[in-house]
Design a protein around this motif. Structure first.
Motif, PDB file in Angstrom:
ATOM      1  N   ALA A 136       0.651  -1.286   0.006  1.00  0.00           N
ATOM      2  CA  ALA A 136       0.054  -0.062   0.062  1.00  0.00           C
ATOM      3  C   ALA A 136       0.880   1.209   0.124  1.00  0.00           C
ATOM      4  CB  ALA A 136      -0.883   0.171   1.081  1.00  0.00           C
ATOM      5  N   ASP A 137       2.006   1.292   0.751  1.00  0.00           N
ATOM      6  CA  ASP A 137       2.853   2.482   0.905  1.00  0.00           C
ATOM      7  C   ASP A 137       3.612   2.692  -0.543  1.00  0.00           C
ATOM      8  OD1 ASP A 137       2.155   2.996   3.315  1.00  0.00           O
ATOM      9  OD2 ASP A 137       3.607   1.961   4.347  1.00  0.00           O
ATOM     10  N   ASN A 138       3.730   1.452  -1.252  1.00  0.00           N
ATOM     11  CA  ASN A 138       4.624   1.608  -2.369  1.00  0.00           C
ATOM     12  C   ASN A 138       3.553   1.631  -3.721  1.00  0.00           C
ATOM     13  OD1 ASN A 138       6.817   1.682  -1.141  1.00  0.00           O
ATOM     14  ND2 ASN A 138       6.942  -0.378  -0.998  1.00  0.00           N
ATOM     15  N   LYS A 139       2.374   1.739  -3.642  1.00  0.00           N
ATOM     16  CA  LYS A 139       1.289   1.515  -4.638  1.00  0.00           C
ATOM     17  C   LYS A 139       1.580   2.529  -5.911  1.00  0.00           C
ATOM     18  CE  LYS A 139      -3.675   0.908  -5.701  1.00  0.00           C
ATOM     19  NZ  LYS A 139      -4.977   1.140  -5.091  1.00  0.00           N
ATOM     20  N   GLU A 140       1.882   3.727  -5.842  1.00  0.00           N
ATOM     21  CA  GLU A 140       2.026   4.873  -6.866  1.00  0.00           C
ATOM     22  C   GLU A 140       3.431   4.492  -7.309  1.00  0.00           C
ATOM     23  OE1 GLU A 140       0.135   6.813  -8.306  1.00  0.00           O
ATOM     24  OE2 GLU A 140      -1.512   5.777  -6.697  1.00  0.00           O
ATOM     25  N   ALA A 141       4.130   4.129  -6.720  1.00  0.00           N
ATOM     26  CA  ALA A 141       5.641   3.710  -7.525  1.00  0.00           C
ATOM     27  C   ALA A 141       5.543   2.289  -8.244  1.00  0.00           C
ATOM     28  CB  ALA A 141       6.873   3.410  -6.290  1.00  0.00           C
ATOM     29  N   LEU A 142       4.665   1.457  -7.661  1.00  0.00           N
ATOM     30  CA  LEU A 142       4.648   0.155  -8.206  1.00  0.00           C
ATOM     31  C   LEU A 142       3.771   0.384  -9.699  1.00  0.00           C
ATOM     32  CD1 LEU A 142       3.616  -2.259  -5.528  1.00  0.00           C
ATOM     33  CD2 LEU A 142       5.793  -2.332  -7.110  1.00  0.00           C
ATOM     34  N   LEU A 143       2.945   1.078  -9.467  1.00  0.00           N
ATOM     35  CA  LEU A 143       1.870   1.434 -10.702  1.00  0.00           C
ATOM     36  C   LEU A 143       2.751   2.174 -11.886  1.00  0.00           C
ATOM     37  CD1 LEU A 143      -1.256   2.514  -9.108  1.00  0.00           C
ATOM     38  CD2 LEU A 143      -0.816   0.540 -10.410  1.00  0.00           C
ATOM     39  N   LYS A 144       3.722   3.163 -11.203  1.00  0.00           N
ATOM     40  CA  LYS A 144       4.726   3.735 -12.393  1.00  0.00           C
ATOM     41  C   LYS A 144       5.491   2.890 -13.068  1.00  0.00           C
ATOM     42  CE  LYS A 144       7.848   7.645 -12.368  1.00  0.00           C
ATOM     43  NZ  LYS A 144       8.667   8.559 -11.739  1.00  0.00           N
ATOM     44  N   ARG A 149       5.381   1.928 -16.996  1.00  0.00           N
ATOM     45  CA  ARG A 149       6.740   1.976 -17.768  1.00  0.00           C
ATOM     46  C   ARG A 149       7.027   0.487 -18.476  1.00  0.00           C
ATOM     47  NH1 ARG A 149      10.701   2.742 -13.959  1.00  0.00           N
ATOM     48  NH2 ARG A 149       9.818   4.950 -13.853  1.00  0.00           N
ATOM     49  N   ALA A 150       6.774  -0.516 -17.676  1.00  0.00           N
ATOM     50  CA  ALA A 150       6.824  -1.839 -18.435  1.00  0.00           C
ATOM     51  C   ALA A 150       5.755  -1.967 -19.576  1.00  0.00           C
ATOM     52  CB  ALA A 150       6.769  -2.989 -17.309  1.00  0.00           C
ATOM     53  N   GLU A 151       4.887  -1.624 -19.455  1.00  0.00           N
ATOM     54  CA  GLU A 151       3.788  -1.793 -20.377  1.00  0.00           C
ATOM     55  C   GLU A 151       4.022  -0.839 -21.631  1.00  0.00           C
ATOM     56  OE1 GLU A 151      -1.123  -1.077 -20.735  1.00  0.00           O
ATOM     57  OE2 GLU A 151       0.073   0.377 -19.162  1.00  0.00           O
ATOM     58  N   GLY A 152       4.717   0.087 -21.497  1.00  0.00           N
ATOM     59  CA  GLY A 152       5.011   0.816 -22.792  1.00  0.00           C
ATOM     60  C   GLY A 152       6.291   0.259 -23.364  1.00  0.00           C
ATOM     61  N   ALA A 169      12.595  -5.010 -20.592  1.00  0.00           N
ATOM     62  CA  ALA A 169      10.937  -5.268 -19.845  1.00  0.00           C
ATOM     63  C   ALA A 169      10.820  -6.212 -18.748  1.00  0.00           C
ATOM     64  CB  ALA A 169      10.056  -5.488 -21.093  1.00  0.00           C
ATOM     65  N   THR A 170      11.684  -7.349 -19.076  1.00  0.00           N
ATOM     66  CA  THR A 170      11.751  -8.581 -18.194  1.00  0.00           C
ATOM     67  C   THR A 170      12.338  -7.906 -16.822  1.00  0.00           C
ATOM     68  OG1 THR A 170      11.890 -10.110 -19.996  1.00  0.00           O
ATOM     69  CG2 THR A 170      12.647 -10.879 -17.627  1.00  0.00           C
ATOM     70  N   LYS A 171      13.468  -7.315 -16.853  1.00  0.00           N
ATOM     71  CA  LYS A 171      14.022  -6.611 -15.773  1.00  0.00           C
ATOM     72  C   LYS A 171      13.190  -5.738 -15.012  1.00  0.00           C
ATOM     73  CE  LYS A 171      17.888  -8.844 -16.111  1.00  0.00           C
ATOM     74  NZ  LYS A 171      17.957 -10.137 -15.257  1.00  0.00           N
ATOM     75  N   ALA A 172      12.344  -4.889 -15.850  1.00  0.00           N
ATOM     76  CA  ALA A 172      11.228  -4.037 -15.129  1.00  0.00           C
ATOM     77  C   ALA A 172      10.536  -4.717 -14.204  1.00  0.00           C
ATOM     78  CB  ALA A 172      10.789  -3.060 -16.192  1.00  0.00           C
ATOM     79  N   LEU A 173       9.917  -5.663 -14.889  1.00  0.00           N
ATOM     80  CA  LEU A 173       8.878  -6.732 -14.238  1.00  0.00           C
ATOM     81  C   LEU A 173       9.594  -7.271 -13.103  1.00  0.00           C
ATOM     82  CD1 LEU A 173       6.772  -8.149 -17.262  1.00  0.00           C
ATOM     83  CD2 LEU A 173       5.829  -6.389 -15.653  1.00  0.00           C
ATOM     84  N   GLU A 174      10.622  -7.962 -13.049  1.00  0.00           N
ATOM     85  CA  GLU A 174      11.430  -8.629 -11.915  1.00  0.00           C
ATOM     86  C   GLU A 174      11.621  -7.328 -10.999  1.00  0.00           C
ATOM     87  OE1 GLU A 174      15.108  -9.943 -13.631  1.00  0.00           O
ATOM     88  OE2 GLU A 174      14.102 -11.827 -14.481  1.00  0.00           O
ATOM     89  N   ALA A 175      11.686  -6.140 -11.264  1.00  0.00           N
ATOM     90  CA  ALA A 175      11.994  -5.158 -10.074  1.00  0.00           C
ATOM     91  C   ALA A 175      10.820  -5.259  -9.498  1.00  0.00           C
ATOM     92  CB  ALA A 175      12.350  -3.793 -10.665  1.00  0.00           C
TER      93      ALA A 175
END
Length: 93
Positions: free
Chosen positions: A5-13, A17-20, A45-51
């Motif tokens: 919950a505290d990181n929700k906005e960062a996760l969505l960002k 980015r990965a979607e793009g 993209a794989t690394k972004a999703l792994e993060a």
């Protein structure tokens, strides 16, 4: 409340980015770009999703698993099993 919950906005960002990146990869394939260039973008993209996955896992461990361990018993055992399974899935992928 979920552990992320505290990181929700960062996760969505990060997910946007990965979607793009994935959309960009599709365009590269449509445009018949060079294979190695496409593979480089797939790797990014794989690394972004792994993060994202590692962030979610860390939040899960520090929130959900920590709370369950404080309770002890079967709830704790189940959360630890879930975490182990999630880690195994990440390692295999």
């Amino acid at each position: 409340m979920h552990g992320y919950a505290d990181n929700k906005e960062a996760l969505l960002k990060r997910l946007r980015r990965a979607e793009g990146q994935v959309a960009g990869i599709a365009r590269m394939v449509e445009n018949d770009d060079y294979c190695i260039d496409i593979l480089t973008q797939v790797s990014a993209a794989t690394k972004a999703l792994e993060a994202v996955a590692l962030s979610l896992l860390g939040d899960h461990l520090s929130h959900c698993v920590a709370e369950a361990t404080a309770q002890g018993g079967p709830v704790a055992e189940e959360k630890i099993r879930e975490a182990n399974a999630a880690i195994a899935r990440l390692v295999r992928s």
